[in-house]
Write a protein that holds these residues in place. Structure first.
Motif, short mmCIF file in Angstrom:
data_model
loop_
_atom_site.label_atom_id
_atom_site.label_comp_id
_atom_site.label_asym_id
_atom_site.label_seq_id
_atom_site.Cartn_x
_atom_site.Cartn_y
_atom_site.Cartn_z
N GLU A 34 2.46 4.32 -3.63
CA GLU A 34 2.48 5.78 -3.81
C GLU A 34 3.69 6.20 -4.65
OE1 GLU A 34 -0.08 7.84 -2.57
OE2 GLU A 34 -0.91 5.81 -2.33
N GLU A 35 4.75 5.40 -4.65
CA GLU A 35 5.94 5.69 -5.44
C GLU A 35 6.04 4.78 -6.66
OE1 GLU A 35 9.35 5.38 -2.96
OE2 GLU A 35 8.82 7.11 -1.71
N GLU A 36 5.72 3.50 -6.47
CA GLU A 36 5.81 2.53 -7.57
C GLU A 36 4.47 2.43 -8.29
OE1 GLU A 36 9.24 -0.31 -5.55
OE2 GLU A 36 7.18 -1.05 -5.71
N THR A 37 3.97 3.59 -8.69
CA THR A 37 2.62 3.66 -9.28
C THR A 37 2.51 2.85 -10.56
OG1 THR A 37 2.46 5.90 -8.39
CG2 THR A 37 0.80 5.24 -10.00
N GLU A 38 3.52 2.93 -11.41
CA GLU A 38 3.46 2.23 -12.69
C GLU A 38 3.40 0.72 -12.49
OE1 GLU A 38 6.56 3.42 -15.31
OE2 GLU A 38 5.87 5.52 -15.44
N LEU A 39 4.14 0.22 -11.51
CA LEU A 39 4.12 -1.21 -11.23
C LEU A 39 2.76 -1.63 -10.69
CD1 LEU A 39 5.56 -3.92 -11.10
CD2 LEU A 39 6.48 -3.26 -8.86
N ALA A 40 2.20 -0.82 -9.79
CA ALA A 40 0.87 -1.12 -9.24
C ALA A 40 -0.19 -1.13 -10.34
CB ALA A 40 0.50 -0.10 -8.16
N ILE A 41 -0.09 -0.17 -11.26
CA ILE A 41 -1.03 -0.12 -12.38
C ILE A 41 -0.87 -1.35 -13.26
CG2 ILE A 41 -1.61 1.09 -14.52
CD1 ILE A 41 -0.89 3.72 -13.07
N ALA A 42 0.38 -1.72 -13.54
CA ALA A 42 0.63 -2.85 -14.42
C ALA A 42 0.01 -4.14 -13.89
CB ALA A 42 2.14 -3.03 -14.60
N VAL A 99 0.82 -1.22 0.00
CA VAL A 99 0.00 0.00 0.00
C VAL A 99 0.85 1.27 0.00
CG1 VAL A 99 -1.75 1.30 1.26
CG2 VAL A 99 -1.90 -1.19 1.13
N ASP A 100 1.85 1.32 0.84
CA ASP A 100 2.70 2.52 0.91
C ASP A 100 3.60 2.66 -0.31
OD1 ASP A 100 1.70 3.50 3.34
OD2 ASP A 100 3.00 2.17 4.49
N LYS A 101 4.22 1.56 -0.73
CA LYS A 101 5.10 1.62 -1.89
C LYS A 101 4.37 1.99 -3.17
CE LYS A 101 8.76 -1.56 -0.41
NZ LYS A 101 9.46 -2.84 -0.74
N THR A 105 1.85 7.37 7.63
CA THR A 105 2.38 6.50 6.58
C THR A 105 2.25 7.21 5.24
OG1 THR A 105 0.20 5.46 6.35
CG2 THR A 105 1.80 4.37 7.79
N PRO A 106 3.04 6.82 4.24
CA PRO A 106 2.96 7.47 2.93
C PRO A 106 1.56 7.43 2.31
CG PRO A 106 4.96 6.16 3.08
CD PRO A 106 4.15 5.84 4.31
N ALA A 107 0.85 6.32 2.50
CA ALA A 107 -0.51 6.18 1.98
C ALA A 107 -1.50 6.22 3.12
CB ALA A 107 -0.66 4.86 1.22
N SER A 108 -2.59 6.90 2.90
CA SER A 108 -3.65 6.92 3.92
C SER A 108 -4.45 5.63 3.88
CB SER A 108 -4.58 8.11 3.69
OG SER A 108 -5.24 8.00 2.45
N ARG A 109 -4.94 5.22 5.04
CA ARG A 109 -5.78 4.02 5.15
C ARG A 109 -7.22 4.43 5.43
NH1 ARG A 109 -0.34 2.83 4.68
NH2 ARG A 109 0.04 0.59 4.92
N PRO A 110 -8.19 3.60 4.97
CA PRO A 110 -9.58 3.90 5.30
C PRO A 110 -9.81 3.89 6.80
CG PRO A 110 -9.43 2.19 3.60
CD PRO A 110 -8.05 2.38 4.16
N CYS A 111 -10.51 4.89 7.31
CA CYS A 111 -10.84 4.90 8.74
C CYS A 111 -11.90 3.85 9.06
CB CYS A 111 -11.35 6.28 9.14
SG CYS A 111 -10.07 7.54 9.13
N TYR A 112 -12.74 3.56 8.07
CA TYR A 112 -13.82 2.58 8.25
C TYR A 112 -13.98 1.82 6.94
CZ TYR A 112 -18.42 0.62 9.42
OH TYR A 112 -19.47 -0.23 9.67
N SER A 113 -13.78 0.51 6.98
CA SER A 113 -13.88 -0.26 5.74
C SER A 113 -14.59 -1.59 5.94
CB SER A 113 -12.48 -0.50 5.15
OG SER A 113 -11.68 -1.26 6.03
N VAL A 114 -15.59 -1.59 6.81
CA VAL A 114 -16.38 -2.80 7.04
C VAL A 114 -17.24 -3.08 5.80
CG1 VAL A 114 -18.09 -3.93 8.50
CG2 VAL A 114 -16.40 -2.36 9.51
N LEU A 115 -17.26 -4.31 5.35
CA LEU A 115 -18.00 -4.70 4.16
C LEU A 115 -19.32 -5.37 4.54
CD1 LEU A 115 -15.05 -6.26 2.10
CD2 LEU A 115 -16.01 -3.94 1.88
N ASP A 116 -20.39 -4.98 3.87
CA ASP A 116 -21.70 -5.61 4.06
C ASP A 116 -21.74 -6.90 3.24
OD1 ASP A 116 -24.43 -6.37 3.76
OD2 ASP A 116 -25.07 -4.33 4.22
N LYS A 117 -21.87 -8.03 3.92
CA LYS A 117 -21.84 -9.33 3.25
C LYS A 117 -23.24 -9.89 2.96
CE LYS A 117 -19.11 -9.57 6.36
NZ LYS A 117 -18.39 -8.55 7.22
N THR A 118 -24.29 -9.14 3.24
CA THR A 118 -25.65 -9.66 3.17
C THR A 118 -25.96 -10.30 1.82
OG1 THR A 118 -26.36 -7.90 4.67
CG2 THR A 118 -28.08 -9.11 3.50
#
Length: 289
Positions: free
Chosen positions: A68-76, A64-66, A249-262
């Motif tokens: 922010e710098e290795e954008t092209e690799l993440a996109i690939a 997640v943090d990397k 951290t270099p990348a922000s994290r979601p403060c709330y990321s609970v998923l509705d599984k219904t």
């Protein structure tokens, strides 16, 4: 005998998918050396040669943090790779299961995210995963299957549980973030949901995590309690709740990321175990190892 192509087979989910492979399936387990999903020609050649009936895309750039710098690799990997697999699946009439993440959401909700909630990721990791998901839908339409998950861990590979156990053996005190809320998910639980989705030929967007909610602080405290109970740790240590602001951290994290599984629980006829129950099962595996 149906052939299942698993990308990212050396990861946590890939490991759990292989060991829970249902009868009647042959597994084609590939890592980045065996199949470069960022290369469309390589994907097409592999699919033409091996002729899988189903592709499970468990490959992902998850640093997640990397990202922010290795954008092209993440996109690939996360975007172009998903596109290449989706196009091959469409051309050869193959089912594709795309594994996604809670990071596609903005983290500003106060109730669990439904499968049709608006995606608005903050960091590049979430953006590249969201864009990959969208391309899968653009290419496969109503045949697309995207399963979002969160806070994945396993007895295999590197993850929060194993990191915490190591720190708790080495240190007398830890500070763990208490203002980010989500749901830990045992990769074995997700693997079982993936297999059920394939069995039922499920389509559309789905969410799968274990049941319940926790902060990282709650998760760490539970790891310590289970670790002491199972003899993986010789004593409890001090765990202090800290804020996100205390640990930038270099990348922000979601403060709330609970998923509705219904929707997913109903579609699959399955319900997740509570995350504490799943955690205990996984940590018993660690002890057995």
């Amino acid at each position: 005998m149906k052939k299942i192509l698993i990308t990212g087979a050396d990861g946590q989910l890939g490991f759990e998918l292989q060991r829970s492979l249902p009868a009647g399936f042959e597994c084609l387990a590939t890592d980045k050396d065996a199949l470069d999903i960022t290369d469309a020609q390589a994907v097409n050649t592999y699919v033409d040669e091996h002729k899988p009936d189903v592709i499970i895309n468990a490959a992902a750039y998850t640093a997640v943090d990397k990202a922010e710098e290795e954008t092209e690799l993440a996109i690939a990997i996360n975007t172009t790779g998903a596109k290449n697999l989706a196009q091959a699946a469409k051309d050869k009439a193959i089912k594709l299961v795309q594994i996604s993440t809670d990071f596609v959401f903005d983290g500003k909700a106060c109730s669990p995210y439904t499968v049709d909630a608006i995606t608005d990721p903050d960091g590049y990791y979430g953006k590249t995963k969201r864009d990959g998901d969208n391309l899968v839908v653009d290419i496969l339409g109503d045949e697309a299957l995207i399963i979002r998950t969160s806070w994945l861990y396993s007895s295999h590979g590197n993850n929060f549980v194993k990191t915490m156990l190591r720190f708790m053996l080495e240190r007398e005190e830890l500070g763990i973030i208490a203002d980010q809320i989500g749901t830990p998910t045992w990769a074995n639980s997700l693997a079982n949901a993936v297999w059920k989705s394939i069995e039922l030929d499920t389509t559309g967007f789905h969410h799968w995590s274990d049941a319940g909610v926790a902060s990282w602080y709650d998760f760490a405290y539970a790891i310590m309690e289970e670790g002491v109970s199972l003899g993986l740790l010789d004593k409890e240590i001090t765990i202090n709740p800290i804020t996100t602001a205390d640990y930038p951290t270099p990348a922000s994290r979601p403060c709330y990321s609970v998923l509705d599984k219904t929707v997913t629980w109903k579609a699959l006829g399955l319900k997740s175990d509570h995350w504490r129950v799943a955690l205990r099962k996984m940590m018993k595996e660690l002890k057995a190892k």
